[in-house]
Design a protein around this motif. Sequence first.
Motif, PDB file in Angstrom:
ATOM      1  N   ALA A 137       0.834  -1.208   0.000  1.00  0.00           N
ATOM      2  CA  ALA A 137       0.000   0.000   0.000  1.00  0.00           C
ATOM      3  C   ALA A 137       0.869   1.257   0.000  1.00  0.00           C
ATOM      4  O   ALA A 137       0.574   2.229  -0.709  1.00  0.00           O
ATOM      5  N   ILE A 138       1.952   1.242   0.767  1.00  0.00           N
ATOM      6  CA  ILE A 138       2.883   2.372   0.785  1.00  0.00           C
ATOM      7  C   ILE A 138       3.508   2.542  -0.600  1.00  0.00           C
ATOM      8  O   ILE A 138       3.607   3.659  -1.115  1.00  0.00           O
ATOM      9  N   ALA A 139       3.914   1.439  -1.214  1.00  0.00           N
ATOM     10  CA  ALA A 139       4.523   1.491  -2.543  1.00  0.00           C
ATOM     11  C   ALA A 139       3.568   2.105  -3.561  1.00  0.00           C
ATOM     12  O   ALA A 139       3.958   2.950  -4.369  1.00  0.00           O
ATOM     13  N   GLU A 140       2.313   1.703  -3.527  1.00  0.00           N
ATOM     14  CA  GLU A 140       1.331   2.239  -4.465  1.00  0.00           C
ATOM     15  C   GLU A 140       1.051   3.711  -4.197  1.00  0.00           C
ATOM     16  O   GLU A 140       0.892   4.503  -5.131  1.00  0.00           O
ATOM     17  N   SER A 141       1.007   4.110  -2.929  1.00  0.00           N
ATOM     18  CA  SER A 141       0.816   5.528  -2.591  1.00  0.00           C
ATOM     19  C   SER A 141       1.982   6.373  -3.075  1.00  0.00           C
ATOM     20  O   SER A 141       1.789   7.473  -3.602  1.00  0.00           O
ATOM     21  N   LEU A 142       3.189   5.868  -2.888  1.00  0.00           N
ATOM     22  CA  LEU A 142       4.369   6.594  -3.371  1.00  0.00           C
ATOM     23  C   LEU A 142       4.340   6.731  -4.888  1.00  0.00           C
ATOM     24  O   LEU A 142       4.699   7.777  -5.438  1.00  0.00           O
ATOM     25  N   TYR A 143       3.909   5.678  -5.569  1.00  0.00           N
ATOM     26  CA  TYR A 143       3.808   5.726  -7.022  1.00  0.00           C
ATOM     27  C   TYR A 143       2.784   6.777  -7.457  1.00  0.00           C
ATOM     28  O   TYR A 143       3.012   7.532  -8.398  1.00  0.00           O
ATOM     29  N   GLN A 144       1.659   6.866  -6.753  1.00  0.00           N
ATOM     30  CA  GLN A 144       0.657   7.894  -7.051  1.00  0.00           C
ATOM     31  C   GLN A 144       1.231   9.290  -6.838  1.00  0.00           C
ATOM     32  O   GLN A 144       0.995  10.196  -7.628  1.00  0.00           O
ATOM     33  N   LEU A 145       1.963   9.468  -5.748  1.00  0.00           N
ATOM     34  CA  LEU A 145       2.604  10.760  -5.485  1.00  0.00           C
ATOM     35  C   LEU A 145       3.573  11.134  -6.597  1.00  0.00           C
ATOM     36  O   LEU A 145       3.696  12.298  -6.969  1.00  0.00           O
ATOM     37  N   ALA A 146       4.260  10.140  -7.121  1.00  0.00           N
ATOM     38  CA  ALA A 146       5.273  10.386  -8.157  1.00  0.00           C
ATOM     39  C   ALA A 146       4.667  10.865  -9.472  1.00  0.00           C
ATOM     40  O   ALA A 146       5.376  11.390 -10.332  1.00  0.00           O
ATOM     41  N   ALA A 147       3.355  10.720  -9.633  1.00  0.00           N
ATOM     42  CA  ALA A 147       2.703  11.238 -10.836  1.00  0.00           C
ATOM     43  C   ALA A 147       2.692  12.761 -10.842  1.00  0.00           C
ATOM     44  O   ALA A 147       2.657  13.382 -11.908  1.00  0.00           O
ATOM     45  N   ARG A 148       2.744  13.390  -9.666  1.00  0.00           N
ATOM     46  CA  ARG A 148       2.670  14.844  -9.553  1.00  0.00           C
ATOM     47  C   ARG A 148       3.907  15.484  -8.924  1.00  0.00           C
ATOM     48  O   ARG A 148       4.058  16.690  -8.956  1.00  0.00           O
ATOM     49  N   HIS A 149       4.744  14.668  -8.307  1.00  0.00           N
ATOM     50  CA  HIS A 149       5.907  15.182  -7.592  1.00  0.00           C
ATOM     51  C   HIS A 149       7.113  14.285  -7.870  1.00  0.00           C
ATOM     52  O   HIS A 149       6.949  13.114  -8.203  1.00  0.00           O
ATOM     53  N   GLN A 150       8.279  14.855  -7.672  1.00  0.00           N
ATOM     54  CA  GLN A 150       9.472  14.020  -7.660  1.00  0.00           C
ATOM     55  C   GLN A 150       9.534  13.407  -6.256  1.00  0.00           C
ATOM     56  O   GLN A 150       9.463  14.130  -5.264  1.00  0.00           O
ATOM     57  N   VAL A 151       9.642  12.085  -6.189  1.00  0.00           N
ATOM     58  CA  VAL A 151       9.661  11.393  -4.899  1.00  0.00           C
ATOM     59  C   VAL A 151      11.004  10.692  -4.742  1.00  0.00           C
ATOM     60  O   VAL A 151      11.399   9.893  -5.585  1.00  0.00           O
ATOM     61  N   LEU A 152      11.689  11.006  -3.661  1.00  0.00           N
ATOM     62  CA  LEU A 152      12.918  10.310  -3.292  1.00  0.00           C
ATOM     63  C   LEU A 152      12.612   9.524  -2.024  1.00  0.00           C
ATOM     64  O   LEU A 152      12.086  10.077  -1.063  1.00  0.00           O
ATOM     65  N   CYS A 153      12.930   8.252  -2.048  1.00  0.00           N
ATOM     66  CA  CYS A 153      12.559   7.394  -0.930  1.00  0.00           C
ATOM     67  C   CYS A 153      13.718   6.478  -0.575  1.00  0.00           C
ATOM     68  O   CYS A 153      14.229   5.756  -1.424  1.00  0.00           O
ATOM     69  N   VAL A 154      14.110   6.506   0.686  1.00  0.00           N
ATOM     70  CA  VAL A 154      15.095   5.568   1.200  1.00  0.00           C
ATOM     71  C   VAL A 154      14.318   4.391   1.768  1.00  0.00           C
ATOM     72  O   VAL A 154      13.474   4.570   2.647  1.00  0.00           O
ATOM     73  N   THR A 155      14.584   3.202   1.240  1.00  0.00           N
ATOM     74  CA  THR A 155      13.844   2.033   1.692  1.00  0.00           C
ATOM     75  C   THR A 155      14.730   0.794   1.686  1.00  0.00           C
ATOM     76  O   THR A 155      15.686   0.707   0.927  1.00  0.00           O
ATOM     77  N   HIS A 156      14.390  -0.129   2.557  1.00  0.00           N
ATOM     78  CA  HIS A 156      15.029  -1.445   2.576  1.00  0.00           C
ATOM     79  C   HIS A 156      13.986  -2.516   2.281  1.00  0.00           C
ATOM     80  O   HIS A 156      14.248  -3.700   2.450  1.00  0.00           O
ATOM     81  N   GLN A 157      12.821  -2.086   1.837  1.00  0.00           N
ATOM     82  CA  GLN A 157      11.702  -2.980   1.574  1.00  0.00           C
ATOM     83  C   GLN A 157      11.613  -3.237   0.061  1.00  0.00           C
ATOM     84  O   GLN A 157      11.360  -2.318  -0.711  1.00  0.00           O
ATOM     85  N   PRO A 158      11.840  -4.473  -0.391  1.00  0.00           N
ATOM     86  CA  PRO A 158      11.832  -4.742  -1.827  1.00  0.00           C
ATOM     87  C   PRO A 158      10.492  -4.450  -2.496  1.00  0.00           C
ATOM     88  O   PRO A 158      10.463  -4.058  -3.664  1.00  0.00           O
ATOM     89  N   LEU A 159       9.378  -4.603  -1.778  1.00  0.00           N
ATOM     90  CA  LEU A 159       8.070  -4.286  -2.352  1.00  0.00           C
ATOM     91  C   LEU A 159       7.973  -2.807  -2.728  1.00  0.00           C
ATOM     92  O   LEU A 159       7.367  -2.450  -3.738  1.00  0.00           O
TER      93      LEU A 159
END
Length: 131
Positions: free
Chosen positions: A29-51
């Motif tokens: 769910a977090i991954a999909e939300s970040l992807y939605q945000l990336a449609a309108r913003h540049q998103v930089l994300c530090v993650t250790h979660q492969p999903l």
Amino acid sequence: KTCFSQVDDVGTLVFDEIDVGVSGRVAQAIAESLYQLAARHQVLCVTHQPLIAAMANRHFRVDKLAIDEPIGGDDTEKTEERTVIRVIVLDRNQRREELAQLAGGQFAQEAIAFADSLLAQAAHLQEKRLN
């Protein structure tokens, strides 16, 4: 941030360790939300979660290295430890290996297969969101 993304004028959003303490459905769910945000913003994300990492349009590996540098002239044996940060843009194969390492800690065939399935699932979700 997702709720206000259509009216927020911020161009770049940075999320550090957004995935701490989550896994499975919540991570997806977090991954999909970040992807939605990336449609309108540049998103930089530090993650250790492969999903989460699998949903990215670009994948970077950040390494922190400690190196010993000589102090003073060339004839001295004294050294000083310095921290160096290295950022590498991953190609498709490197990305598979990185996702496999995040998932299983090693490059076992099962982890590579899992990474491939994550990338295929991410591509499917991204394509679905575009249509």
